[in-house]
Design a protein around this motif. Sequence first.
Motif, short mmCIF file in Angstrom:
data_model
loop_
_atom_site.label_atom_id
_atom_site.label_comp_id
_atom_site.label_asym_id
_atom_site.label_seq_id
_atom_site.Cartn_x
_atom_site.Cartn_y
_atom_site.Cartn_z
N ARG A 640 -26.95 -79.92 8.52
CA ARG A 640 -25.69 -79.21 8.32
C ARG A 640 -24.65 -80.22 7.89
NH1 ARG A 640 -24.99 -74.43 11.61
NH2 ARG A 640 -22.73 -74.64 11.56
N LEU A 641 -23.88 -79.90 6.83
CA LEU A 641 -22.91 -80.82 6.29
C LEU A 641 -21.49 -80.52 6.76
CD1 LEU A 641 -24.28 -81.12 2.66
CD2 LEU A 641 -24.88 -82.44 4.69
N ASP A 642 -21.37 -79.61 7.72
CA ASP A 642 -20.07 -79.31 8.30
C ASP A 642 -20.12 -79.72 9.77
OD1 ASP A 642 -21.96 -77.23 8.83
OD2 ASP A 642 -20.34 -76.11 9.76
N TYR A 643 -18.97 -79.64 10.44
CA TYR A 643 -18.95 -79.88 11.88
C TYR A 643 -19.33 -78.58 12.58
CZ TYR A 643 -16.66 -84.30 10.99
OH TYR A 643 -16.37 -85.56 10.56
N LYS A 644 -20.61 -78.44 12.85
CA LYS A 644 -21.10 -77.17 13.35
C LYS A 644 -20.68 -76.93 14.80
CE LYS A 644 -25.64 -79.34 14.12
NZ LYS A 644 -25.38 -80.55 13.37
N VAL A 645 -20.39 -75.67 15.09
CA VAL A 645 -20.11 -75.23 16.45
C VAL A 645 -21.26 -74.32 16.85
CG1 VAL A 645 -18.53 -74.00 17.95
CG2 VAL A 645 -17.63 -75.36 16.06
N THR A 646 -22.13 -74.80 17.71
CA THR A 646 -23.36 -74.07 18.03
C THR A 646 -23.42 -73.72 19.52
OG1 THR A 646 -24.51 -76.17 18.34
CG2 THR A 646 -24.63 -75.17 16.16
N GLY A 647 -22.26 -73.51 20.11
CA GLY A 647 -22.25 -73.17 21.53
C GLY A 647 -22.99 -71.89 21.85
N CYS A 648 -23.08 -70.99 20.87
CA CYS A 648 -23.75 -69.72 21.11
C CYS A 648 -25.27 -69.88 21.21
CB CYS A 648 -23.40 -68.71 20.01
SG CYS A 648 -23.93 -69.21 18.37
N VAL A 649 -25.81 -71.01 20.75
CA VAL A 649 -27.26 -71.22 20.79
C VAL A 649 -27.59 -72.61 21.35
CG1 VAL A 649 -27.89 -69.62 18.95
CG2 VAL A 649 -27.14 -71.93 18.37
N GLU A 650 -26.77 -73.10 22.27
CA GLU A 650 -26.94 -74.48 22.74
C GLU A 650 -28.27 -74.69 23.46
OE1 GLU A 650 -23.88 -75.45 25.48
OE2 GLU A 650 -24.09 -73.61 26.66
N HIS A 651 -28.92 -73.63 23.93
CA HIS A 651 -30.19 -73.78 24.63
C HIS A 651 -31.39 -73.54 23.73
CE1 HIS A 651 -27.95 -74.16 28.31
NE2 HIS A 651 -27.41 -72.95 28.17
N GLN A 652 -31.14 -73.31 22.45
CA GLN A 652 -32.23 -73.10 21.49
C GLN A 652 -32.72 -74.43 20.94
OE1 GLN A 652 -33.63 -70.21 20.85
NE2 GLN A 652 -32.18 -68.85 21.91
N SER A 653 -33.76 -74.38 20.10
CA SER A 653 -34.32 -75.59 19.51
C SER A 653 -33.33 -76.22 18.54
CB SER A 653 -35.62 -75.26 18.78
OG SER A 653 -35.35 -74.44 17.65
N LYS A 654 -33.59 -77.48 18.18
CA LYS A 654 -32.72 -78.18 17.24
C LYS A 654 -32.68 -77.46 15.90
CE LYS A 654 -32.15 -82.60 14.84
NZ LYS A 654 -32.70 -83.96 14.60
N LEU A 655 -33.82 -76.93 15.45
CA LEU A 655 -33.89 -76.21 14.18
C LEU A 655 -32.97 -75.00 14.19
CD1 LEU A 655 -35.11 -75.55 11.41
CD2 LEU A 655 -36.98 -74.39 12.61
#
Length: 663
Positions: A640-655
């Motif tokens: 990802r080339l942006d500053y991603k906000v992935t709090g909604c899937v923080e327990h998912q895999s890195k992919l």
Amino acid sequence: MFILLKKFFCSVFRTIFYKMTHTIRATKTRSDLTPSVLVLILLFVIIYYCGYRLRTGYKSNLELIDTRELLDVNLLMDFGATDENFVVHDSVCKIPRINPYSPDLAALQAPDVICGTKLQCTKPLVTKRFDNITNRYYLHINEEWKDLYLQEESTGLTCCFREIKNEASDEKLIGTPCFIFKQDFFVSLDVIGAIVNCMQRGDKKIIFMDAFSFIHKRNFSEETKNDTKIGVLLFGLDSLSQINLRRRMPKTYKYLKDNNHRWHELLGFNKLGYDAFPNLMALLTGRQLQQQETVYACKRGGMLDDCPFLWQQVSNMAMPTAYAADSRDDNTETLRFQHSPTDYYLQPFMRAVERRLRTDTFYITPEYCLGPRLAGSYVLDYAVDFAQIFAGLGGLGIFWVNSFSEQHVIPQMIDYAFAKYLRLLKSTQILENYVVILFSANGMLRGRLTNLNSGFYEERLPLLYISLPKTWKREHTALFQALELNRNRLVSPLDLHETIQHAIALGAGTTELHYTDCASCQSVLRPIKANRSCSDAGIDWFWCSCEPFVAKWCNSYESSLLLKALLTHMNGLLQQAGLLNGTCGVLSAHTLHSVYNSQKESDYFYVKFETSLKNVAFEAAFWYNKGAQKVLLDERKLNRLDYKVTGCVEHQSKLLRTLCVCL
């Protein structure tokens, strides 16, 4: 091909323009004239747009030379290659010489950045000084400049400081009192930094603020304290390619070039991973990218305290070590540690300064600044202090600056300040007591530079300069000869790891140690053979500049089908995980920036694109079955080339965390 198409469109346009002009001149009334004019304007817009798309959609391997004299083109173009068109050129590896000047960037001027006020920069009210007799730091108030700060000459001055200690937490810092000090106050040996405030007496208004770090000298080896040892200093500038150094730091580059008898540039330095982290880990641990996943088992909760870094070997040799970076929080910190990994560690100081100066500062500071200084200057000051205090005792210091890594248009103030530090290394004799390595871990990873014709190389060819002490020219002449030979040889961070070990062993008069996974990697202080492949240097072929991918048209029908298949696959992965139920958004194409096809595997592609959803940008590599229009994603090469906000899937895999754009 592009030139032929351009000539064709120009010919068509001239014909249409002539006929439309003839029609307009024959028109007698305004009502007849208007449709003709509108048609003419429409045709012009369509043809201009098509020409623009053809020009920007096609990616060639080399930049076109621009002859405008806004920069010293002859200086910028001097890569010193054995072949005028290549920086590395042999039967195995060919890396083209890139023109750093691009017409697309001509209008982008470096911003004018001033940290603090001119008065603070030129005549600081308080400075730190070092007493060579007691080996202690003290705070000195510059009385001769006091009246320049006070509103009334008769008004008194009160200065105080907050202590920063090695393991100080943010919570402890908040409650730290500000101790009033008098002239030439000696700093306690357990204090690693101080934040200084000065106020008019009887007035709480702050008229001066600054922060100082301290390196308190300790004895590391009583047995060899009379011997002179040569240490190693690494100065890292994040996301700076050798191309962009010439383009955006002309003062720094001119100084390095004018002193090329001292500073040796290695033009074939090629990264081996995506961003700074894998490249720094390879440089500091000697592990190849393929083996780093097993090494990262030492990583605990994001911390790297248990990892086998190079400085541990140096500490075992009874020599001082230091690590400093200007990242101030967990989001920007490249290497994170829970406890001090080296004898001298700047991060507790940087966190404290960030916390206090952002809160207490009485002026608005630009993003590059921290208080009245450039953020990176705290790191460089720390480096100079470390080098001067332990001159002749050897050791290893790593000093990493990344406060301007997201901006390819570097402020002129940074260029000026860094060139000044390079001159300081010479005037203070630091270059005579250390092997100094100036490097970056990678080039620019996102933004306009990566969309240029030279974007493939901008990412993969970071800068690398090495300076050796003059005394070695008499004792180790072969080292200088090797650097000259290796100027146009392929080099990797693993080679640099071997180089650091080689230099430390030479400087300390001990046996050279070898802890590198790459059997064919070696020190650049020894001659590197010609016809060296990327695999010989421990570089994965995906990151290799020797066999670059062939560029494809971004606006072709085939490219649109390819991107459609990729997005279908990416959305399918989110769908399978049940994340398209309102957690993550559906990915759709907005702009395709680049398409590259591997010369090694014809079905392997590498693309950069932007989605319509929140303008999130991706970089992806994958195998593409053209007949079935199916994609197999190379998960190691998805970024990802942006500053991603992935709090909604923080327990998912890195992919899935990478793919998901949270709604």
